[in-house]
Scaffold this motif. Structure first.
Motif, short mmCIF file in Angstrom:
data_model
loop_
_atom_site.label_atom_id
_atom_site.label_comp_id
_atom_site.label_asym_id
_atom_site.label_seq_id
_atom_site.Cartn_x
_atom_site.Cartn_y
_atom_site.Cartn_z
N ARG A 10 5.03 -4.90 -1.03
CA ARG A 10 4.81 -6.30 -1.42
C ARG A 10 3.41 -6.36 -2.02
NH1 ARG A 10 8.59 -9.40 1.56
NH2 ARG A 10 10.41 -8.06 1.39
N ALA A 11 3.34 -6.84 -3.23
CA ALA A 11 2.08 -6.78 -3.97
C ALA A 11 0.92 -7.45 -3.24
CB ALA A 11 2.27 -7.42 -5.34
N LYS A 21 0.62 -8.12 0.11
CA LYS A 21 0.60 -7.97 1.57
C LYS A 21 0.26 -6.54 1.99
CE LYS A 21 4.02 -11.64 2.24
NZ LYS A 21 3.08 -12.63 2.78
N PRO A 22 -0.50 -6.40 3.07
CA PRO A 22 -0.86 -5.05 3.53
C PRO A 22 0.27 -4.41 4.33
CG PRO A 22 -1.88 -6.67 4.94
CD PRO A 22 -1.12 -7.45 3.91
N VAL A 23 1.32 -4.03 3.63
CA VAL A 23 2.51 -3.48 4.29
C VAL A 23 2.34 -1.99 4.60
CG1 VAL A 23 4.97 -2.98 3.95
CG2 VAL A 23 4.03 -5.18 3.20
N THR A 24 1.68 -1.28 3.70
CA THR A 24 1.63 0.18 3.81
C THR A 24 0.23 0.68 4.15
OG1 THR A 24 1.19 0.37 1.44
CG2 THR A 24 3.49 0.42 2.11
N THR A 25 0.17 1.90 4.62
CA THR A 25 -1.12 2.54 4.89
C THR A 25 -1.92 2.57 3.59
OG1 THR A 25 -0.05 3.93 6.54
CG2 THR A 25 -2.22 4.64 5.73
N ASN A 26 -3.18 2.20 3.67
CA ASN A 26 -4.00 2.18 2.46
C ASN A 26 -4.27 3.62 1.98
OD1 ASN A 26 -6.74 2.12 0.96
ND2 ASN A 26 -6.04 -0.01 0.99
N LEU A 53 7.63 3.62 -4.99
CA LEU A 53 6.73 3.33 -3.88
C LEU A 53 5.46 4.15 -3.95
CD1 LEU A 53 9.26 2.99 -0.91
CD2 LEU A 53 7.76 1.21 -1.78
N LEU A 54 5.60 5.43 -4.27
CA LEU A 54 4.42 6.29 -4.37
C LEU A 54 3.45 5.75 -5.42
CD1 LEU A 54 6.03 9.83 -4.15
CD2 LEU A 54 4.32 8.90 -2.59
N ASP A 55 4.02 5.23 -6.48
CA ASP A 55 3.21 4.74 -7.58
C ASP A 55 2.50 3.44 -7.21
OD1 ASP A 55 2.13 4.50 -10.08
OD2 ASP A 55 3.92 3.63 -10.99
N VAL A 56 3.28 2.44 -6.77
CA VAL A 56 2.69 1.11 -6.58
C VAL A 56 1.80 1.00 -5.35
CG1 VAL A 56 4.41 -0.19 -7.88
CG2 VAL A 56 4.79 0.27 -5.45
N THR A 57 2.08 1.82 -4.33
CA THR A 57 1.23 1.75 -3.13
C THR A 57 -0.07 2.53 -3.31
OG1 THR A 57 2.23 3.73 -2.17
CG2 THR A 57 3.24 1.60 -1.61
N GLY A 58 -0.13 3.39 -4.33
CA GLY A 58 -1.31 4.24 -4.52
C GLY A 58 -1.29 5.49 -3.66
N GLY A 114 1.31 -12.35 12.08
CA GLY A 114 2.41 -13.25 11.72
C GLY A 114 3.73 -12.50 11.64
N ASP A 115 4.52 -12.82 10.62
CA ASP A 115 5.87 -12.29 10.51
C ASP A 115 5.89 -10.86 9.95
OD1 ASP A 115 8.61 -12.06 10.46
OD2 ASP A 115 8.89 -13.29 8.67
N GLY A 116 5.19 -9.96 10.66
CA GLY A 116 5.23 -8.56 10.26
C GLY A 116 6.56 -7.94 10.62
N PRO A 117 6.84 -6.77 10.12
CA PRO A 117 5.92 -5.84 9.44
C PRO A 117 5.90 -5.98 7.92
CG PRO A 117 7.98 -4.74 9.89
CD PRO A 117 8.13 -6.13 10.43
N ILE A 118 6.64 -6.92 7.35
CA ILE A 118 6.72 -7.03 5.90
C ILE A 118 6.15 -8.36 5.41
CG2 ILE A 118 8.22 -6.89 3.87
CD1 ILE A 118 8.25 -4.31 5.49
#
Lengths: 371, 321
Positions: A119-120, A122-127, A161-166, A281-285
């Motif tokens: 999600r652009a 939201k901090p969904v993934t490991t930085n 996912l690999l691309d957009v999450t960095g 809040g409404d994690g994890p997404i």
């Protein structure tokens, strides 16, 4: 082939479920029993789901024997943001302490970040900066080979996912390969002592043959289980090619139960938690970002998760899988966890919890929807 | 030779290079057999004739379970969602290989058994007790709830396995009425019921705990391929629009390939954005001819199929007849 029947029975201790023909016969036999179908309107739910199943109050002696012995250490290091050399900062912060780093010398180390979905805003993934710090740590500790591996839970499109999450860029920058655990070759592991009732799991060869697996999760609230951290992160080691996107069987068999089984099968060597930008809040997404500014490390994942729960002002005993982990994985009692670095009391802050954390009726409804 | 043909030939050569001696394809070169990768590679190569696609179909037929389904790899437990792609491969690729396979009754049988498996395996959705309650309270109509297919037989139903199994049941030809036709109608309704507010589909629910969930490009394309006979549905039209809007985004070879296949099935191949997506896909080919992360065999097969849509507009393998 002849394997079908055997496999069906092998997959669950409960045995096979009925197929269409069986159902029609069964329905005819028991019709007229009289009952209400209230609540069975979910369009993708399973009426016999065990998603909300209770955790066992008693474990077998052999299950309890698996619990880690002795005290556990958890380090809490303030890291304000994702800039700079995070690993150098962590190393320097812990240099004068008794923090015990794992022995990774010459080992094949698999780092498992959280890349469940994207999600652009939201901090969904490991930085990616935290992942780079974990890679640097493994290399600095003498790892013979470092691999980053993940089996995204919701999206089949790993390249995207690999691309957009960095995270893909982080791997390239650090010169380490990424393995898509969803499509990796798989091996069958015995799970006779497990809590799920699954006699065995199929896990990726990359995980099975690793000398050390390190969980690199994002600290978030979670609408099913309250909080997701280093232990829940290991759901991503389960291959989609066998269990799907999401790995729904782990939910059906009980999330706490599955989390515990995976601890014992994967045997993670350490956790490095991205607690810098977290989610409430409404994690994890669907939750919202909350700045915590901490990285949490330790070799006992039960202790790490219990500590993170306390930082969120949650009681570890009230989160089923952490409670269960305290019985058969590691330490969750404060008295058995040595905190190194930032004292919990100085950073503990209440997190907005998912509505399902307190409203169990909603949780059951969501379970019916299979979300 | 034009660039499209060169790209296509390189992809084809890559697939043939990584095929295992047992006929299966792996997910990545030198890997173990994968039912899904084998299925899509067999479809992608079926116009080439033997030996690659023929060996692949024989491998699939030989690894079929007693109930007619497939597991992700032989000896990895009960049949699962890969039964959809495997059945689709047999149904789509076999007619193209008739001259070679005419005497091989086993493959015909395997295809039929695959469909039977899809028919028999879909009702592990509500358990027997719940279904009885539905029957008792709502009558026979209570059992006509929309439903698709799960990833694993014990689990909920999800968009992607439902899309794969629907494709298998409907392509190249939709079956006549009857149990299979009824199954298809319920599964189509299942996908339509989970249509997201932004126009497409994601892996599961469109709304959870009061929050609307966004669509994914890849899943939307897969769902559209499965619903291509329902193009008059407003939700389908919205999904085609959603997918077309993504064309400016060069997101991944996997999503681009599926998007091209879906847009082609809806006769959008004349559109400018379709050509743009083809260009984006071709630019993503690696030196070895492959596409996708880690030179994915699955994505390379899908990319080859997508490239075919530009070459043979009247002979689309994934378009319903």
């Amino acid at each position: 082939m002849e394997e079908d029947k055997k496999n069906q029975d092998e997959n669950t201790k409960e045995g096979a479920k009925v197929d269409r023909r069986d159902f029609l016969i069964g329905a005819a036999v028991v019709a007229g029993a009289g009952a209400s179908a209230a609540g069975l309107t979910g369009c993708s739910g399973g009426g016999d789901s065990k998603i909300t199943r209770d955790i066992p109050l008693k474990l077998t002696p052999s299950q309890i024997e698996r619990k880690r012995q002795g005290m556990s250490q958890v380090a809490i290091v303030p890291v304000a943001d994702y800039s700079g050399d995070i690993y150098a900062h962590i190393k320097e912060s812990l240099a004068a302490t008794k923090f015990a780093w794992p022995n990774l010398k010459g080992k094949t180390v698999v780092l498992k970040p959280n890349m469940v979905e994207y999600r652009a805003d939201k901090p969904v993934t490991t930085n990616p900066a935290l992942l780079k710090a974990a890679i640097a740590m493994a290399q600095d500790l003498g790892a013979g080979k470092v691999i980053v591996a993940e089996g995204p839970g919701h999206m089949r499109d790993t390249e995207f996912l690999l691309d957009v999450t960095g995270l893909g860029g982080a791997c390239r920058e650090m010169g380490v390969p990424f393995v898509d655990l969803n499509l990796d070759d798989i091996e069958k592991l015995d799970n006779a002592e497990g809590l799920t009732g699954l006699k065995h799991f199929y896990l990726p060869k990359t995980i099975v043959h690793a000398d050390a697996v390190i969980s690199v999760p994002k600290l978030k609230t979670h609408h099913w289980v309250g909080m997701t951290c280093s232990m829940k992160n290991l759901f991503g080691t389960v291959p989609g090619r066998k269990y799907g996107w999401p790995k729904n069987l782990l939910h059906i068999k009980g999330i706490p139960h599955s989390i515990i089984d995976l601890q014992h099968l994967v045997k993670p060597a350490m956790a490095i938690v991205d607690g810098i930008e977290t989610m409430e809040g409404d994690g994890p997404i669907n939750g919202t970002a909350k700045h915590l500014g901490q990285v949490i490390l330790g070799q006992d994942l039960a202790a790490v998760d219990a500590t993170c729960a306390r930082i969120l002002t949650l009681k570890p005993q009230e989160i089923n899988y952490i409670k269960l982990a305290g019985m058969c994985v590691g330490n969750i009692d404060e008295g058995m966890i040595e905190i190194i670095g930032t004292p919990i009391a100085s950073i503990a802050t209440p997190y907005k919890m998912p509505i399902t954390f307190t409203n169990k009726e909603l949780l059951k409804q969501a379970a019916q929807q299979g979300s | 030779m034009d660039q499209l043909s060169i790209t296509r030939d390189k992809a084809r050569a890559y697939l043939k290079k990584v095929q295992r001696t047992d006929g299966f394809f792996p997910y990545k070169a030198s890997g173990d057999p994968s039912t899904e990768a084998t299925a899509w590679a067999a479809i992608a190569l079926c116009k080439d004739g033997e030996p690659a696609p023929v060996d692949a179909l024989r491998a699939l037929a030989n690894s079929q379970g007693t109930k007619g389904g497939w597991a992700t790899r032989q000896d990895t437990g009960r049949p699962d969602w890969t039964s959809g792609p495997a059945t689709l491969a047999l149904r789509v690729a076999m007619p193209r290989l008739k001259p070679v396979l005419a005497s091989e009754q086993k493959l015909d049988t395997s295809s039929r058994r695959g469909l039977d498996y899809l028919l028999e395996s879909r009702t592990d959705f509500y358990g027997p007790t719940a279904r009885l309650l539905l029957f008792l309270t709502k009558g026979r109509s209570g059992l006509d709830y929309s439903r698709g297919w799960p990833w694993d037989p014990e689990c909920f139903h999800w968009i992607e396995p439902t899309a794969y199994c629907l494709m298998a049941a409907k392509i190249p030809n939709q079956p006549k009425k009857g149990a299979l036709g009824e199954m298809i109608e319920l599964a189509e309704r299942f996908i339509l019921d989970h249509h997201c507010i932004d126009g497409g589909w994601n892996h599961g629910n469109n709304i959870t705990l009061g929050a609307y969930l966004p669509s994914y490009r890849l899943t939307t394309a897969e769902a559209l391929l499965a619903l291509q006979n329902r193009r008059d549905e407003k939700k389908v039209d919205q999904a085609v629009h959603y997918l077309s809007k993504q064309s400016q985004s060069d997101t991944s070879a996997h999503a681009l390939a599926m998007s091209i296949l879906a847009l082609a099935a809806y006769q959008k191949s004349h559109a400018t954005n379709f050509d743009l997506e083809l260009q984006q896909l071709m630019a993503r080919q690696k030196d070895d001819g492959s596409f996708g992360h880690d030179s994915s065999v699955l994505v390379t097969a899908l990319a080859l199929l997508a490239l075919e849509t530009a070459l043979d507009t009247d002979d689309q393998l994934l378009v319903m007849k």
